[in-house]
Write an enzyme that holds these catalytic residues in place. Structure first.
Site, PDB file in Angstrom:
ATOM      1  N   HIS A  72     -13.172 -58.600  -7.703  1.00  8.09           N
ATOM      2  CA  HIS A  72     -12.519 -57.295  -7.521  1.00  8.09           C
ATOM      3  C   HIS A  72     -13.539 -56.272  -7.027  1.00  8.09           C
ATOM      4  O   HIS A  72     -14.543 -56.017  -7.679  1.00  8.09           O
ATOM      5  CB  HIS A  72     -11.903 -56.809  -8.835  1.00  8.09           C
ATOM      6  CG  HIS A  72     -10.602 -57.476  -9.135  1.00  8.09           C
ATOM      7  ND1 HIS A  72      -9.599 -56.869  -9.838  1.00  8.09           N
ATOM      8  CD2 HIS A  72     -10.132 -58.697  -8.800  1.00  8.09           C
ATOM      9  CE1 HIS A  72      -8.560 -57.693  -9.929  1.00  8.09           C
ATOM     10  NE2 HIS A  72      -8.864 -58.814  -9.315  1.00  8.09           N
ATOM     11  N   TYR A 200      -5.189 -48.144 -14.082  1.00  5.87           N
ATOM     12  CA  TYR A 200      -5.185 -47.460 -15.378  1.00  5.87           C
ATOM     13  C   TYR A 200      -4.442 -46.140 -15.162  1.00  5.87           C
ATOM     14  O   TYR A 200      -4.880 -45.320 -14.348  1.00  5.87           O
ATOM     15  CB  TYR A 200      -6.607 -47.130 -15.832  1.00  5.87           C
ATOM     16  CG  TYR A 200      -7.504 -48.322 -16.138  1.00  5.87           C
ATOM     17  CD1 TYR A 200      -8.074 -49.075 -15.116  1.00  5.87           C
ATOM     18  CD2 TYR A 200      -7.808 -48.680 -17.445  1.00  5.87           C
ATOM     19  CE1 TYR A 200      -8.915 -50.158 -15.393  1.00  5.87           C
ATOM     20  CE2 TYR A 200      -8.654 -49.755 -17.734  1.00  5.87           C
ATOM     21  CZ  TYR A 200      -9.199 -50.480 -16.711  1.00  5.87           C
ATOM     22  OH  TYR A 200     -10.024 -51.539 -16.979  1.00  5.87           O
ATOM     23  N   PRO A 292     -10.386 -51.262 -25.633  1.00  5.01           N
ATOM     24  CA  PRO A 292     -10.369 -52.119 -24.440  1.00  5.01           C
ATOM     25  C   PRO A 292     -10.367 -51.358 -23.121  1.00  5.01           C
ATOM     26  O   PRO A 292     -10.464 -51.977 -22.059  1.00  5.01           O
ATOM     27  CB  PRO A 292      -9.058 -52.917 -24.598  1.00  5.01           C
ATOM     28  CG  PRO A 292      -8.207 -52.085 -25.485  1.00  5.01           C
ATOM     29  CD  PRO A 292      -9.133 -51.332 -26.390  1.00  5.01           C
ATOM     30  N   LYS A 296     -15.131 -53.736 -21.882  1.00 10.96           N
ATOM     31  CA  LYS A 296     -16.543 -53.957 -22.196  1.00 10.96           C
ATOM     32  C   LYS A 296     -16.807 -54.984 -23.302  1.00 10.96           C
ATOM     33  O   LYS A 296     -17.947 -55.432 -23.481  1.00 10.96           O
ATOM     34  CB  LYS A 296     -17.203 -52.629 -22.601  1.00 10.96           C
ATOM     35  CG  LYS A 296     -17.412 -51.679 -21.446  1.00 10.96           C
ATOM     36  CD  LYS A 296     -18.636 -52.054 -20.631  1.00 10.96           C
ATOM     37  CE  LYS A 296     -18.625 -51.496 -19.239  1.00 10.96           C
ATOM     38  NZ  LYS A 296     -18.177 -52.420 -18.211  1.00 10.96           N
ATOM     39  N   TYR A 384     -18.710 -49.106 -15.189  1.00 10.41           N
ATOM     40  CA  TYR A 384     -17.672 -50.142 -15.192  1.00 10.41           C
ATOM     41  C   TYR A 384     -18.249 -51.512 -14.816  1.00 10.41           C
ATOM     42  O   TYR A 384     -17.917 -52.522 -15.437  1.00 10.41           O
ATOM     43  CB  TYR A 384     -16.537 -49.752 -14.228  1.00 10.41           C
ATOM     44  CG  TYR A 384     -15.244 -50.503 -14.469  1.00 10.41           C
ATOM     45  CD1 TYR A 384     -14.311 -50.052 -15.415  1.00 10.41           C
ATOM     46  CD2 TYR A 384     -14.943 -51.660 -13.762  1.00 10.41           C
ATOM     47  CE1 TYR A 384     -13.125 -50.726 -15.631  1.00 10.41           C
ATOM     48  CE2 TYR A 384     -13.752 -52.348 -13.982  1.00 10.41           C
ATOM     49  CZ  TYR A 384     -12.851 -51.868 -14.918  1.00 10.41           C
ATOM     50  OH  TYR A 384     -11.679 -52.557 -15.138  1.00 10.41           O
TER      51      TYR A 384
HETATM   52  C1  PHB Z   1      -6.724 -57.230 -19.496  1.00 14.25           C
HETATM   53  O1  PHB Z   1      -6.462 -57.788 -18.435  1.00 14.25           O
HETATM   54  O2  PHB Z   1      -6.325 -57.687 -20.579  1.00 14.25           O
HETATM   55  C2  PHB Z   1      -7.546 -55.983 -19.492  1.00 14.25           C
HETATM   56  C3  PHB Z   1      -8.119 -55.556 -18.303  1.00 14.25           C
HETATM   57  C4  PHB Z   1      -8.868 -54.409 -18.274  1.00 14.25           C
HETATM   58  C5  PHB Z   1      -9.036 -53.677 -19.436  1.00 14.25           C
HETATM   59  C6  PHB Z   1      -8.473 -54.103 -20.628  1.00 14.25           C
HETATM   60  C7  PHB Z   1      -7.709 -55.258 -20.653  1.00 14.25           C
HETATM   61  O3  PHB Z   1      -9.774 -52.537 -19.414  1.00 14.25           O
END
Ligand code: PHB
Ligand code: APR
Length: 389
Positions: A72, A200, A292, A296, A384
């Site tokens: 990505h 997000y 989450p 991280k 990130y």
């Molecule tokens: C997930 O795909 O479960 C996931 C991806 C990014 C995040 C948290 C969870 O920041």
């Protein structure tokens, strides 16, 4: 039994540490409470920093990750009006690899026998003894009998609910904790993702995340109150809510499908200091938890294990104990920065029960600042993809 390093827990932290030590010819034994199948049934995120994929490459265990993982170049933040793209590749020259934690764990587990990494599964009543002395040992029950392993060091890689952290002396340790007043309701479904990169979203009704495991498997989340009942969220209601929160630009691209898994997880920030007491060192979720939001958790476990394996290697191969003495300081310096980043993204993107109109305007101002300032996007991007070791 005798070993150089007894590792408690065969999650990603314990397995990675075991392989890194075996690659240096150091003897270690993993002691895991659950069965291998149970460990592989846990569903966790899989956004891997270069630090984590580099460790898999160094071990020569990255073939499947390279073939099946997705690279990505960026991710997106939706603010209700637009998608703000954080171009990780352009800003940092680095990328994330999307490869489920379950798959990474499977690769490490399956390579254990050929590399002489011994794992004892279904160990009950695991107890740590004399961790402050030069001769610590572990007792447990497995295969119907009581067993004892004497070790030069014990690595506590047994997650947040393990036994290693409570075995540290309370008088010389301190927990730091922040609990958030909401959880994430997650859904996993065999449908193509709505976007090729994660989104997000900050929405008035609360946070939402569009994520994926592969080109055919999607993972979505919405922020919900902590006391929310899962039964109140039949699949259709959840898909409707995701469409609203992800916004009109994204909604038409969402493919709906039956939930393979649906669960609510609380959000927590937690750090335990120091990460070493005598001959016992903690790594991964045993020592710290992040919400989450920044993806991280697994990556911090990998960086702990990097520091810990190099400290143990210096000890066993060069008789140098300085790095062991310095392990907690080095690991915590990186842990706290990831804690800060995860906390900041959580505060920016969620709706808090007592959010005032002022707080909301501040969030919108910060999002607009990110959209219009490359410096702001750079600060997000470098965190990130993971700060340097
Ligand atoms: C997930 O795909 O479960 C996931 C991806 C990014 C995040 C948290 C969870 O920041
Ligand atoms: N004795 C032996 N093993 C134990 C004990 C115990 N008393 N308690 C827990 N364990 C085992 C668990 O069954 C689990 O397999 O320790 C392992 C810990 O694994 P994780 O919880 O996955 O923690 P860790 O290896 O630190 O991985 C870091 O990254 O994405 C994040 O939170 C996520 O799993 C995650 C992590």
């Amino acid at each position: 039994m005798k070993t150089q390093v007894a590792i408690i827990g065969a999650g990603p932290a314990g397995l990675l540490l075991g392989h890194l030590l075996r690659a240096e010819g150091i003897h270690c034994i993993l002691i895991e409470r659950q069965s291998g199948e149970y460990v592989l049934s846990r569903i966790r995120a899989g956004f891997l920093e270069p630090v984590t994929t580099d460790l898999m490459a160094r071990l020569g265990l990255d073939a499947r990750m390279k073939a099946q993982g997705q690279l990505h170049d960026g991710f997106n933040i939706a603010d209700g009006e637009r998608l703000i793209r954080i171009d990780l590749a352009a800003l940092t020259g680095r990328r994330m690899t999307v490869y489920g934690q379950t798959e990474l764990t499977r690769d490490l587990m399956e390579a254990a026998p050929e590399r002489g990494l011994e794992i004892i599964y279904e160990a009950a009543d695991v107890t740590l003894h004399d961790v402050a002395s030069d001769a610590p040992f572990v007792t447990f029950t497995a295969e119907g009998r009581e067993q004892r392993i004497d070790a030069a060091f014990i690595a506590g890689c047994d997650g947040f609910h393990g036994v290693a952290r409570p075995s540290m002396p309370a008088s010389r340790t301190q927990p730091f904790e922040k609990i958030y007043p909401f959880g994430w309701l997650g859904i996993l479904a065999d449908v193509p993702p709505c976007n090729h990169e994660a989104i997000y979203a900050n929405h008035e009704r609360g946070f939402a995340l569009a994520s994926m495991r592969s080109a055919t498997r999607s993972r979505y989340y919405i922020q919900v109150p902590l006391d929310e009942a899962l039964e109140d969220w039949p699949d259709e209601r959840l898909w409707d809510e995701l469409a609203i929160r992800l916004g009109p630009q994204v909604a038409p691209h969402i493919t709906r499908g039956p939930a393979l898994e649906k669960s609510i997880a609380p959000l927590r920030s937690f750090v335990f200091e120091p990460m070493r007491a005598g001959r016992l060192m903690l790594a991964g979720d045993a020592a710290h938890i992040v919400p989450p939001t920044g993806a991280k958790g697994l990556n911090l476990a990998a960086s702990d294990v990097f520091y810990l394996s190099s400290a143990l290697t210096a000890y066993f191969k060069a008789n140098d104990s300085d790095a062991i003495a310095d392990y907690s300081r080095r690991a915590l310096a990186r842990v706290w920065k990831a804690e800060r980043f995860s906390w900041q993204l959580t505060m920016l993107l969620h709706r808090f029960p007592n959010t005032s109109a002022f707080d909301r305007r501040i969030q919108m101002a910060e999002l607009d600042y990110i959209a219009t300032s490359e410096t702001m996007r750079m600060a997000i991007a470098e965190n990130y993809v993971g700060l340097p070791l």
